[in-house]
Design an enzyme around this catalytic site. Structure first.
Site, PDB file in Angstrom:
ATOM      1  CG  HIS A 182      -0.455   0.362   2.483  1.00 39.87           C
ATOM      2  ND1 HIS A 182       0.160  -0.543   3.292  1.00 39.87           N
ATOM      3  CD2 HIS A 182      -0.408   1.534   3.146  1.00 39.87           C
ATOM      4  CE1 HIS A 182       0.569   0.059   4.397  1.00 39.87           C
ATOM      5  NE2 HIS A 182       0.233   1.337   4.335  1.00 39.87           N
ATOM      6  CE  LYS A 186       1.871   5.149   3.041  1.00 36.67           C
ATOM      7  NZ  LYS A 186       0.712   5.410   3.856  1.00 36.67           N
ATOM      8  CD  GLU A 220       3.818   2.179  12.036  1.00 37.27           C
ATOM      9  OE1 GLU A 220       2.629   2.264  11.695  1.00 37.27           O
ATOM     10  OE2 GLU A 220       4.389   1.093  12.199  1.00 37.27           O
ATOM     11  CG  ASP A 239       4.349  -5.241  10.062  1.00 36.74           C
ATOM     12  OD1 ASP A 239       3.502  -5.703   9.273  1.00 36.74           O
ATOM     13  OD2 ASP A 239       4.119  -4.273  10.813  1.00 36.74           O
ATOM     14  CG  HIS A 244       5.415  -0.904   3.970  1.00 40.89           C
ATOM     15  ND1 HIS A 244       4.624  -1.336   2.938  1.00 40.89           N
ATOM     16  CD2 HIS A 244       4.723  -1.169   5.095  1.00 40.89           C
ATOM     17  CE1 HIS A 244       3.511  -1.847   3.433  1.00 40.89           C
ATOM     18  NE2 HIS A 244       3.544  -1.759   4.750  1.00 40.89           N
ATOM     19  CE  LYS A 344       3.550  -1.885  14.361  1.00 43.14           C
ATOM     20  NZ  LYS A 344       3.127  -0.983  13.293  1.00 43.14           N
TER      21      LYS A 344
HETATM   22  C1  BG6 Z   1       1.298  -2.165   7.538  1.00 42.87           C
HETATM   23  C2  BG6 Z   1       1.911  -2.816   8.741  1.00 42.87           C
HETATM   24  O1  BG6 Z   1       1.652  -2.854   6.365  1.00 42.87           O
HETATM   25  O2  BG6 Z   1       1.766  -0.823   7.437  1.00 42.87           O
HETATM   26  C3  BG6 Z   1       1.573  -2.023  10.007  1.00 42.87           C
HETATM   27  O3  BG6 Z   1       1.423  -4.146   8.858  1.00 42.87           O
HETATM   28  C4  BG6 Z   1       1.982  -0.591   9.839  1.00 42.87           C
HETATM   29  O4  BG6 Z   1       2.199  -2.595  11.142  1.00 42.87           O
HETATM   30  C5  BG6 Z   1       1.423  -0.016   8.551  1.00 42.87           C
HETATM   31  O5  BG6 Z   1       1.471   0.138  10.954  1.00 42.87           O
HETATM   32  C6  BG6 Z   1       1.981   1.365   8.287  1.00 42.87           C
HETATM   33  O6  BG6 Z   1       1.300   1.932   7.212  1.00 42.87           O
HETATM   34  P1  BG6 Z   1       1.104   3.509   7.111  1.00 42.87           P
HETATM   35  O7  BG6 Z   1       0.424   3.707   5.800  1.00 42.87           O
HETATM   36  O8  BG6 Z   1       0.289   3.911   8.307  1.00 42.87           O
HETATM   37  O9  BG6 Z   1       2.479   4.083   7.163  1.00 42.87           O
END
Ligand code: BG6
Length: 502
Positions: A182, A186, A220, A239, A244, A344
């Site tokens: 995802h 963005k 985060e 994760d 990402h 986190k």
């Molecule tokens: C997800 C993870 O893929 O991405 C989560 O499983 C994480 O742990 C999240 O919090 C972060 O996404 P974003 O868009 O909030 O940065």
């Protein structure tokens, strides 16, 4: 990745969502679909089939969606709910049962385009893909396409990712498979390539001659919340890193593609991971730091330490923070370290990439009271406070030549009035139009895991070793700072103001 301002509606199709009563569907997919409809990007005869194990019936499913729409919004408000609800059907069934797919075949017109969305726990991906294949539902006709969208995580290590790719590519061609990350939905992530390749001044500087190092931070403030069961078996590295963070890394480090087409772009991204220096057991220990959050406060609130979070074993050694130093052994980047970190329960939510340029070659102003030249850096603020900052030195007004570091900042919100979006709009639309640029190819997924596998293996061997603990609400463990200080460098601060200079 097309220009949505002039984009036509997607072709006629049916979207089949496995896991249709789950969180992802309500929270993200449904609002994204409503936004696509708001922008005229869904076909008029769009249809949605939801599949889950719950016995709901069409009307029960519509009620469920209606609730979700009220809660999570999207589109033009309540007015367009009916547009969706008249296009929705529901199938109750077990994902592993062949009868589910027999019933689904009866619901789908053989000549229609179908997008299968696996919004399920990862353990179901191979099962569903296999059953779809056996039922002939992935077989494309002359006119009609069949496509498969798979959510992350794609595997939990190299062997499992290879096995999943084999299973999926046994029933579908690579062109039919859309593996979602995802982050690629963005705008600020999509902008990395535009920033690099649509601006003539950037590319000549974008190499080892001018860049000292690169930092990628995905910080985060949220802790593990209610996701303890999933997270404890996963950890920060699995994760976030092979997906990402590596997406951000490859977009920053890739060569310009021969054209702006899916395979040309994806091939260049894959080459970055191939050129990343593999970790040996010793390098993994020296260049990768992991840690877990303990007590602390964030925004004035006391944080429950990770080991006391719901569904987390009290003796858990799962990392909630990881930092690493990577080397990319190619012509452009030889000798330029890439420092990555994510965690986190940190001081601030902040995803950003900083390109730290080398200092001017000569301290020309050495006879003036200046002890240090300012840094030149470029920071891409991915989220929040989306934008770009360029840091450079200016003369402080006055009789002496004194220099200070300042930041010139572009903010998306100042420049554009964008409509609300979830990030999934582009991804879903691109699947419908068959543009795979923003999706992960099998080889890139495997290259990411290949790079991380020695680290996972090393961690497994040293499970008994104490895991550093960092204070919740801090910038992470001291060991992560040391990763840079031993190279004479430091992280950009996570706390403080968005414009804080290093
Ligand atoms: C997800 C993870 O893929 O991405 C989560 O499983 C994480 O742990 C999240 O919090 C972060 O996404 P974003 O868009 O909030 O940065």
């Amino acid at each position: 990745m097309t220009d949505k301002e002039i984009a036509p509606a997607a072709p006629t199709c049916t979207l089949v969502i496995f896991g249709a009563t789950g969180d992802l569907t309500r929270r993200l997919l449904l609002p994204a679909l409503r936004n696509l409809h708001r922008d005229g990007l869904l076909p008029e005869d769009f249809a949605l089939v939801g599949i889950a194990s719950r016995e709901l019936g069409d009307d029960g499913f519509r009620d469920h969606l209606r609730q979700g729409m009220k809660e999570f919004g999207g589109g033009n408000g309540p007015g367009d709910m009916d547009w969706f609800l008249t296009r929705v059907r529901y199938l109750a069934g077990k994902f592993e049962a062949p009868e589910t797919y027999e019933a689904l075949t009866r619901m789908l017109d053989a000549g229609r385009n179908v997008l299968f969305y696996l919004a399920t726990p990862p353990s179901q991906f191979a099962v569903i893909a296999g059953r779809l294949g056996e039922a002939g539902l992935l077989t494309e006709g002359d006119q009609a396409w069949r496509r498969l969208i798979i959510e992350k995580p794609f595997g939990h290590d190299l062997p499992s990712a290879i096995a999943l790719n084999e299973k999926i590519l046994g029933v579908a061609r690579e062109e039919q498979v859309f593996r979602i990350d995802h982050y690629l939905g963005k705008e600020t992530v999509q902008n990395i390539l535009v920033f690099r390749f649509a601006n003539g001044f950037v590319e000549p500087l974008w190499n080892r001659n001018h860049i000292d190092h690169v930092q990628i931070t995905v910080a985060e403030t949220v802790g593990v919340g209610q996701r303890g069961k999933f997270y404890d078996a996963t950890g920060a590295l699995r994760d976030m890193v092979p997906n990402h963070l590596f997406q951000l890394l490859t977009l920053i480090a890739m060569e310009p593609p021969s054209c702006f087409a899916a395979d040309a772009t994806r091939s260049e991204k894959a080459k970055v991971l191939d050129a990343a220096r593999a970790f040996g057991a010793n390098d993994a220990r020296r260049n990768v730091v992991r840690a877990q959050y303990g007590t602390g406060t964030i925004n004035g609130e006391e944080v429950v330490p990770y080991r006391q979070a719901p569904h987390v074993p009290p003796e858990s050694t799962t990392e909630t923070f990881v930092a690493m130093k990577l080397a990319i052994d190619n012509w452009r980047w030889a000798g330029v370290p890439f420092y990555l970190r994510t965690g986190k329960a940190l001081a601030r939510r902040r995803t950003e990439i900083t390109i730290q340029f080398k200092q001017a070659p000569l301290a020309l102003f050495r006879d003036t009271p200046i002890d240090r030249l300012p840094f030149n850096d470029l920071t891409l603020h991915i989220q929040p406070d989306e934008g770009v900052t360029l840091g450079f030195g200016v003369k402080i007004p006055g009789p002496a030549v004194k220099i200070d570091g300042v930041g010139m900042k572009f903010r998306y919100e100042d420049a554009f009035q964008s409509k609300a979006s979830t990030g999934y709009e582009t991804l879903i639309y691109d699947c419908m139009t068959g543009d795979a640029s923003l999706f992960q190819r099998a080889d890139t997924i495997e290259a990411g895991w290949r790079l991380m596998q020695p680290v996972l293996d090393d961690w497994k061997q040293q499970e008994e070793r104490a895991l550093p603990v960092y204070r919740a609400g801090s910038s992470g463990p001291r060991e992560a700072d040391e990763l840079l200080t031993r190279d004479g460098r430091s992280w950009r601060p996570i706390g403080g103001s968005a414009d804080a200079r290093p």
